[in-house]
Structures are given as C-alpha cells and as structure tokens.
Design a protein around this motif. Structure first.
Motif, PDB file in Angstrom:
ATOM      1  N   SER A 297       0.884  -1.259  -0.021  1.00 12.14           N
ATOM      2  CA  SER A 297       0.022  -0.006  -0.093  1.00 12.14           C
ATOM      3  C   SER A 297       0.929   1.239  -0.067  1.00 12.14           C
ATOM      4  O   SER A 297       1.889   1.236   0.457  1.00 12.14           O
ATOM      5  N   ALA A 298       0.284   2.143  -0.774  1.00 10.06           N
ATOM      6  CA  ALA A 298       0.895   3.602  -0.623  1.00 10.06           C
ATOM      7  C   ALA A 298       1.042   4.052   0.690  1.00 10.06           C
ATOM      8  O   ALA A 298       2.047   4.928   1.162  1.00 10.06           O
ATOM      9  N   ALA A 299       0.070   3.749   1.471  1.00  4.07           N
ATOM     10  CA  ALA A 299      -0.130   4.436   3.076  1.00  4.07           C
ATOM     11  C   ALA A 299       1.284   3.816   3.825  1.00  4.07           C
ATOM     12  O   ALA A 299       1.844   4.527   4.569  1.00  4.07           O
ATOM     13  N   ARG A 300       1.273   2.589   3.667  1.00  2.48           N
ATOM     14  CA  ARG A 300       2.609   2.012   4.540  1.00  2.48           C
ATOM     15  C   ARG A 300       3.979   2.505   3.879  1.00  2.48           C
ATOM     16  O   ARG A 300       4.532   2.759   4.774  1.00  2.48           O
ATOM     17  N   ILE A 301       4.177   2.506   2.461  1.00  2.00           N
ATOM     18  CA  ILE A 301       5.369   3.267   1.974  1.00  2.00           C
ATOM     19  C   ILE A 301       5.501   4.667   2.489  1.00  2.00           C
ATOM     20  O   ILE A 301       6.577   4.994   3.014  1.00  2.00           O
ATOM     21  N   ALA A 302       4.255   5.279   2.623  1.00  2.00           N
ATOM     22  CA  ALA A 302       4.694   6.785   3.102  1.00  2.00           C
ATOM     23  C   ALA A 302       4.953   6.802   4.571  1.00  2.00           C
ATOM     24  O   ALA A 302       5.814   7.620   4.903  1.00  2.00           O
ATOM     25  N   ARG A 303       4.481   5.738   5.379  1.00  5.04           N
ATOM     26  CA  ARG A 303       4.833   5.883   6.666  1.00  5.04           C
ATOM     27  C   ARG A 303       6.166   5.437   6.989  1.00  5.04           C
ATOM     28  O   ARG A 303       6.694   6.136   7.679  1.00  5.04           O
ATOM     29  N   GLU A 304       6.806   4.672   6.127  1.00  4.66           N
ATOM     30  CA  GLU A 304       8.182   4.097   6.240  1.00  4.66           C
ATOM     31  C   GLU A 304       8.887   5.200   6.037  1.00  4.66           C
ATOM     32  O   GLU A 304      10.196   5.255   6.617  1.00  4.66           O
ATOM     33  N   TYR A 305       8.652   6.033   4.910  1.00  5.22           N
ATOM     34  CA  TYR A 305       9.613   6.981   4.440  1.00  5.22           C
ATOM     35  C   TYR A 305       9.247   8.524   5.021  1.00  5.22           C
ATOM     36  O   TYR A 305       9.966   9.430   4.706  1.00  5.22           O
ATOM     37  N   GLY A 306       8.360   8.644   5.914  1.00  7.28           N
ATOM     38  CA  GLY A 306       8.122   9.626   6.713  1.00  7.28           C
ATOM     39  C   GLY A 306       7.481  10.959   5.851  1.00  7.28           C
ATOM     40  O   GLY A 306       7.685  11.981   5.954  1.00  7.28           O
ATOM     41  N   VAL A 307       6.654  10.353   4.882  1.00 12.31           N
ATOM     42  CA  VAL A 307       6.011  11.408   4.056  1.00 12.31           C
ATOM     43  C   VAL A 307       4.599  11.388   4.125  1.00 12.31           C
ATOM     44  O   VAL A 307       4.027  10.490   4.553  1.00 12.31           O
ATOM     45  N   ASN A 308       4.055  12.278   3.491  1.00  8.88           N
ATOM     46  CA  ASN A 308       2.752  12.523   3.738  1.00  8.88           C
ATOM     47  C   ASN A 308       1.976  11.570   2.513  1.00  8.88           C
ATOM     48  O   ASN A 308       2.238  11.658   1.478  1.00  8.88           O
ATOM     49  N   PRO A 309       0.951  10.586   3.058  1.00 10.96           N
ATOM     50  CA  PRO A 309       0.281   9.860   2.283  1.00 10.96           C
ATOM     51  C   PRO A 309      -0.362  10.475   0.959  1.00 10.96           C
ATOM     52  O   PRO A 309      -0.404  10.066  -0.429  1.00 10.96           O
ATOM     53  N   ALA A 310      -1.012  11.635   1.222  1.00 14.45           N
ATOM     54  CA  ALA A 310      -1.563  12.386   0.053  1.00 14.45           C
ATOM     55  C   ALA A 310      -0.432  12.882  -0.900  1.00 14.45           C
ATOM     56  O   ALA A 310      -0.563  12.971  -2.296  1.00 14.45           O
ATOM     57  N   TRP A 311       0.680  13.281  -0.530  1.00 13.55           N
ATOM     58  CA  TRP A 311       1.696  13.698  -1.444  1.00 13.55           C
ATOM     59  C   TRP A 311       2.110  12.410  -2.179  1.00 13.55           C
ATOM     60  O   TRP A 311       2.410  12.579  -3.332  1.00 13.55           O
ATOM     61  N   LEU A 312       2.173  11.284  -1.519  1.00 16.86           N
ATOM     62  CA  LEU A 312       2.895  10.057  -2.391  1.00 16.86           C
ATOM     63  C   LEU A 312       1.721   9.603  -3.380  1.00 16.86           C
ATOM     64  O   LEU A 312       2.052   9.508  -4.466  1.00 16.86           O
ATOM     65  N   SER A 313       0.712   9.864  -2.968  1.00 16.65           N
ATOM     66  CA  SER A 313      -0.536   9.496  -4.139  1.00 16.65           C
ATOM     67  C   SER A 313      -0.498  10.518  -5.021  1.00 16.65           C
ATOM     68  O   SER A 313      -0.831   9.911  -6.323  1.00 16.65           O
ATOM     69  N   PHE A 314      -0.363  11.547  -4.902  1.00 18.18           N
ATOM     70  CA  PHE A 314      -0.166  12.677  -5.832  1.00 18.18           C
ATOM     71  C   PHE A 314       0.934  12.323  -7.064  1.00 18.18           C
ATOM     72  O   PHE A 314       0.894  12.233  -7.917  1.00 18.18           O
TER      73      PHE A 314
END
Length: 46
Positions: free
Chosen positions: A9-26
């Motif tokens: 999931s994008a949410a899991r990857i975002a958490r691991e890298y410390g970035v906002n999930p919305a930014w990663l989705s964008f």
C-alpha cells in the motif's frame, strides 16, 4: 516504486519514508503508476 507495483500500500510506504500519504498518492498519479481503486477492489472479489 517496485514495492507499490508488487501490491504494497501507498500508505505503508509513506509511513516508512515519513512522507504525507496524500503527497505520495499525488506523485504516483504524476508518475502514472497509481493503481485504480475500483479495479483493485473488484480484483479481490470472487
């Protein structure tokens, strides 16, 4: 984003890298690799 392409999931990857999930989705949309939510849901249905 090979992990995302393999189904993580994008949410899991975002958490691991410390970035906002919305930014990663964008960014996934911008890069043209974001999965279609409807297709993902229907793929899990019998």
């Amino acid at each position: 984003m090979s992990r995302y392409r393999r189904g993580e999931s994008a949410a899991r990857i975002a958490r691991e890298y410390g970035v906002n999930p919305a930014w990663l989705s964008f960014k996934l949309d911008e890069w043209g690799i974001r999965r279609d939510r409807h297709r993902r849901r229907s793929a899990r249905e019998p």
